[in-house]
Design a protein around this motif. Structure first.
Motif, PDB file in Angstrom:
ATOM      1  N   GLN A 185     -28.110  20.201 -16.879  1.00 41.54           N
ATOM      2  CA  GLN A 185     -28.465  21.339 -17.989  1.00 41.54           C
ATOM      3  C   GLN A 185     -29.530  21.672 -16.296  1.00 41.54           C
ATOM      4  N   ARG A 186     -30.499  21.752 -15.434  1.00 41.18           N
ATOM      5  CA  ARG A 186     -30.401  22.396 -14.948  1.00 41.18           C
ATOM      6  C   ARG A 186     -29.879  22.961 -13.510  1.00 41.18           C
ATOM      7  N   LEU A 187     -28.592  23.236 -13.938  1.00 41.41           N
ATOM      8  CA  LEU A 187     -28.026  23.775 -12.988  1.00 41.41           C
ATOM      9  C   LEU A 187     -27.923  25.228 -13.619  1.00 41.41           C
ATOM     10  N   LEU A 188     -27.218  26.566 -12.454  1.00 40.62           N
ATOM     11  CA  LEU A 188     -26.905  27.509 -12.695  1.00 40.62           C
ATOM     12  C   LEU A 188     -25.291  27.068 -14.228  1.00 40.62           C
ATOM     13  N   PRO A 189     -25.096  28.339 -14.746  1.00 45.60           N
ATOM     14  CA  PRO A 189     -24.039  27.997 -16.151  1.00 45.60           C
ATOM     15  C   PRO A 189     -23.139  27.756 -15.208  1.00 45.60           C
ATOM     16  N   HIS A 190     -23.010  28.969 -14.733  1.00 49.09           N
ATOM     17  CA  HIS A 190     -21.735  28.743 -13.591  1.00 49.09           C
ATOM     18  C   HIS A 190     -20.708  27.348 -12.404  1.00 49.09           C
ATOM     19  N   ASP A 191     -22.262  26.782 -12.526  1.00 49.55           N
ATOM     20  CA  ASP A 191     -21.632  25.585 -12.173  1.00 49.55           C
ATOM     21  C   ASP A 191     -21.477  24.254 -12.588  1.00 49.55           C
ATOM     22  N   ALA A 192     -22.507  24.308 -13.784  1.00 50.22           N
ATOM     23  CA  ALA A 192     -22.029  23.867 -14.583  1.00 50.22           C
ATOM     24  C   ALA A 192     -21.120  23.702 -15.238  1.00 50.22           C
ATOM     25  N   HIS A 193     -20.304  24.705 -16.206  1.00 51.85           N
ATOM     26  CA  HIS A 193     -19.771  24.801 -16.395  1.00 51.85           C
ATOM     27  C   HIS A 193     -18.460  24.188 -15.403  1.00 51.85           C
ATOM     28  N   MET A 194     -18.309  24.436 -14.193  1.00 49.86           N
ATOM     29  CA  MET A 194     -16.886  24.146 -13.357  1.00 49.86           C
ATOM     30  C   MET A 194     -17.047  22.521 -13.687  1.00 49.86           C
ATOM     31  N   ALA A 195     -18.065  21.519 -13.078  1.00 46.47           N
ATOM     32  CA  ALA A 195     -18.349  20.906 -13.525  1.00 46.47           C
ATOM     33  C   ALA A 195     -17.812  20.062 -14.126  1.00 46.47           C
ATOM     34  N   ARG A 196     -18.180  20.256 -15.106  1.00 49.61           N
ATOM     35  CA  ARG A 196     -17.628  19.607 -16.578  1.00 49.61           C
ATOM     36  C   ARG A 196     -15.921  19.703 -16.182  1.00 49.61           C
ATOM     37  N   ALA A 197     -16.072  20.781 -16.499  1.00 55.91           N
ATOM     38  CA  ALA A 197     -14.325  21.048 -16.863  1.00 55.91           C
ATOM     39  C   ALA A 197     -13.199  20.018 -15.678  1.00 55.91           C
ATOM     40  N   GLU A 198     -14.004  19.889 -14.032  1.00 60.80           N
ATOM     41  CA  GLU A 198     -13.865  18.578 -13.812  1.00 60.80           C
ATOM     42  C   GLU A 198     -13.756  17.701 -13.897  1.00 60.80           C
ATOM     43  N   PHE A 199     -14.654  16.622 -13.952  1.00 64.64           N
ATOM     44  CA  PHE A 199     -15.714  15.751 -15.054  1.00 64.64           C
ATOM     45  C   PHE A 199     -14.532  15.764 -16.276  1.00 64.64           C
ATOM     46  N   THR A 200     -14.383  16.733 -16.733  1.00 64.27           N
ATOM     47  CA  THR A 200     -12.406  16.172 -18.238  1.00 64.27           C
ATOM     48  C   THR A 200     -11.766  16.223 -17.703  1.00 64.27           C
ATOM     49  N   ALA A 201     -11.340  16.641 -16.215  1.00 61.28           N
ATOM     50  CA  ALA A 201     -10.052  17.277 -16.153  1.00 61.28           C
ATOM     51  C   ALA A 201      -9.378  15.574 -15.144  1.00 61.28           C
ATOM     52  N   PHE A 202     -10.601  14.742 -14.604  1.00 55.34           N
ATOM     53  CA  PHE A 202     -10.537  13.673 -13.749  1.00 55.34           C
ATOM     54  C   PHE A 202     -10.202  12.539 -15.027  1.00 55.34           C
ATOM     55  N   LEU A 203     -11.117  11.922 -15.880  1.00 53.68           N
ATOM     56  CA  LEU A 203     -11.144  11.528 -17.718  1.00 53.68           C
ATOM     57  C   LEU A 203      -9.632  11.791 -18.412  1.00 53.68           C
ATOM     58  N   ASN A 204      -9.073  13.267 -18.069  1.00 48.90           N
ATOM     59  CA  ASN A 204      -7.855  13.319 -18.680  1.00 48.90           C
ATOM     60  C   ASN A 204      -6.446  12.562 -17.933  1.00 48.90           C
ATOM     61  N   THR A 205      -7.077  12.679 -16.435  1.00 49.01           N
ATOM     62  CA  THR A 205      -6.442  12.153 -15.358  1.00 49.01           C
ATOM     63  C   THR A 205      -6.100  10.363 -15.461  1.00 49.01           C
ATOM     64  N   ALA A 206      -7.645   9.520 -15.846  1.00 51.49           N
ATOM     65  CA  ALA A 206      -7.405   8.516 -15.981  1.00 51.49           C
ATOM     66  C   ALA A 206      -7.015   8.144 -17.240  1.00 51.49           C
ATOM     67  N   ILE A 207      -6.654   8.706 -18.455  1.00 52.77           N
ATOM     68  CA  ILE A 207      -6.221   7.844 -19.196  1.00 52.77           C
ATOM     69  C   ILE A 207      -5.149   8.570 -19.507  1.00 52.77           C
ATOM     70  N   SER A 208      -4.384   9.509 -18.640  1.00 56.35           N
ATOM     71  CA  SER A 208      -2.687   9.734 -18.797  1.00 56.35           C
ATOM     72  C   SER A 208      -2.201   8.777 -17.945  1.00 56.35           C
ATOM     73  N   TYR A 209      -3.287   8.333 -16.408  1.00 51.41           N
ATOM     74  CA  TYR A 209      -2.564   7.296 -15.697  1.00 51.41           C
ATOM     75  C   TYR A 209      -1.950   5.827 -17.336  1.00 51.41           C
ATOM     76  N   VAL A 210      -3.703   5.516 -17.384  1.00 51.26           N
ATOM     77  CA  VAL A 210      -3.141   4.091 -18.304  1.00 51.26           C
ATOM     78  C   VAL A 210      -2.569   3.690 -18.869  1.00 51.26           C
ATOM     79  N   GLU A 211      -2.621   5.075 -19.936  1.00 47.26           N
ATOM     80  CA  GLU A 211      -1.385   5.749 -21.152  1.00 47.26           C
ATOM     81  C   GLU A 211      -0.085   5.513 -20.704  1.00 47.26           C
ATOM     82  N   LYS A 212      -0.131   5.771 -19.282  1.00 47.93           N
ATOM     83  CA  LYS A 212       1.587   5.777 -18.237  1.00 47.93           C
ATOM     84  C   LYS A 212       2.192   4.286 -18.594  1.00 47.93           C
ATOM     85  N   TRP A 213       1.205   3.409 -18.073  1.00 42.16           N
ATOM     86  CA  TRP A 213       1.748   1.908 -17.387  1.00 42.16           C
ATOM     87  C   TRP A 213       1.293   0.712 -17.937  1.00 42.16           C
ATOM     88  N   PHE A 214       0.608   1.273 -19.236  1.00 41.33           N
ATOM     89  CA  PHE A 214       0.258   0.054 -20.587  1.00 41.33           C
ATOM     90  C   PHE A 214       0.802   0.651 -21.667  1.00 41.33           C
TER      91      PHE A 214
END
Length: 298
Positions: A100-129
């Motif tokens: 909430q203290r970051l500049l909007p652009h930086d905050a948006h980029m961080a959220r996008a990368e965090f979401t991408a990480f979670l999507n990758t983790a979910i896909s990996y788990v669903e692939k192998w289980f």
């Protein structure tokens, strides 16, 4: 993350001796700004929060108490936590505050990368289980004995999945389900919160102590003999390597086996074992004798 400030100061104090990869990762170069330092801290906070989930599930899977009955619920709960965090865009409370203290652009980029990480983790788990109901582990869920009754259809499905139908007396198994449910209701009321903290094996042991249900016992013997993971076996090999080191290369197989049996199965503390050993005259006599030296001439 409590040591982040001290850790950052340490790397800065190294100056040019600090590895370039660390400098780039933590943005320790001279041109870095306060905003850059905040971004680095946010990413580290996210990793600290999300990796604790991975650590928790790994410890559960590798625990000696974990049975194959619990595997599906452990993995499904883990996946649901990842999905919930992604959908709610929750990356940890401290991470959210810092974002909430970051500049909007930086905050948006961080959220996008965090979401991408979670999507990758979910896909990996669903692939192998396999999370579908066709997974044989899914059919074991009623055997957790957490709540509700055991139905004959559920037990029959388990027996079918494990190819045990021809080894069981199904008519008797039906009656055993009715009997077991009566015992289960009483045990849950009697133990209450303590019942929830019991492991699957301990819950079934409590049932078997109360009533004779041979067909159910046969099913659970088969299921509980299936290891939940290779963690326990790997720990045994690791301990064996430590005991059978280069400086103990002349140890016999029987000696190493005996040491492993004692290490893995004895739960007594050293003082407790000392007290027990002093009372065991046969053990003391054997320890003083030459029988333990198989190479010694008689």
């Amino acid at each position: 993350m409590q040591t982040w400030t001290a850790l950052k100061s340490y790397f800065i104090s190294l100056g040019d001796e600090c590895p370039k990869q660390v400098q780039a990762l933590l943005k320790l170069n001279r041109d870095s700004t306060v905003e850059d330092e905040d971004i680095v801290e946010i990413y580290l906070l996210f990793c600290n929060n999300i990796l604790s989930l991975f650590e928790e599930v790994v410890k559960s899977l590798e625990s000696n108490r974990t049975t194959c009955v619990e595997l599906y619920s452990i993995m499904d709960e883990f996946r649901q936590k990842l999905i919930q965090r992604r959908d709610d865009q929750f990356y940890g409370y401290l991470t959210r505050q810092k974002l909430q203290r970051l500049l909007p652009h930086d905050a948006h980029m961080a959220r996008a990368e965090f979401t991408a990480f979670l999507n990758t983790a979910i896909s990996y788990v669903e692939k192998w289980f396999d999370f579908s109901e066709e997974n044989w582990l899914f059919s074991l869920q009623p055997l957790l004995l957490q709540h509700g009754n055991l139905t004959f259809n559920q037990i029959e499905k388990v027996a079918t999945k494990l190819n045990l139908i021809n080894k069981l007396k199904m008519n008797e198994l039906y009656d055993e389900c009715t009997t077991a449910n009566t015992i289960l209701r009483r045990l849950r009321e009697e133990y209450s919160d303590a019942w929830k903290s019991k492991g699957v094996a301990a819950r079934w042991m409590a049932v078997f102590k109360e009533v004779d249900v041979p067909n159910m016992l046969s099913i659970m013997r088969h299921i509980l003999s299936i290891p939940a993971s290779t963690g326990y076996v790997e720990r045994i090999f690791s301990r064996m390597t430590n005991k059978w080191s280069d400086c103990r290369s002349r140890c016999s197989v029987e000696l190493i086996r005996s040491e492993l049996l004692i290490t893995l199965n004895f739960e007594q503390t050293c003082p407790e074992f000392h007290t027990t050993a002093l009372k065991d005259k046969e053990l003391l006599s054997a320890a003083r004798s030459n029988k333990k030296y198989s190479w010694k001439k008689k």
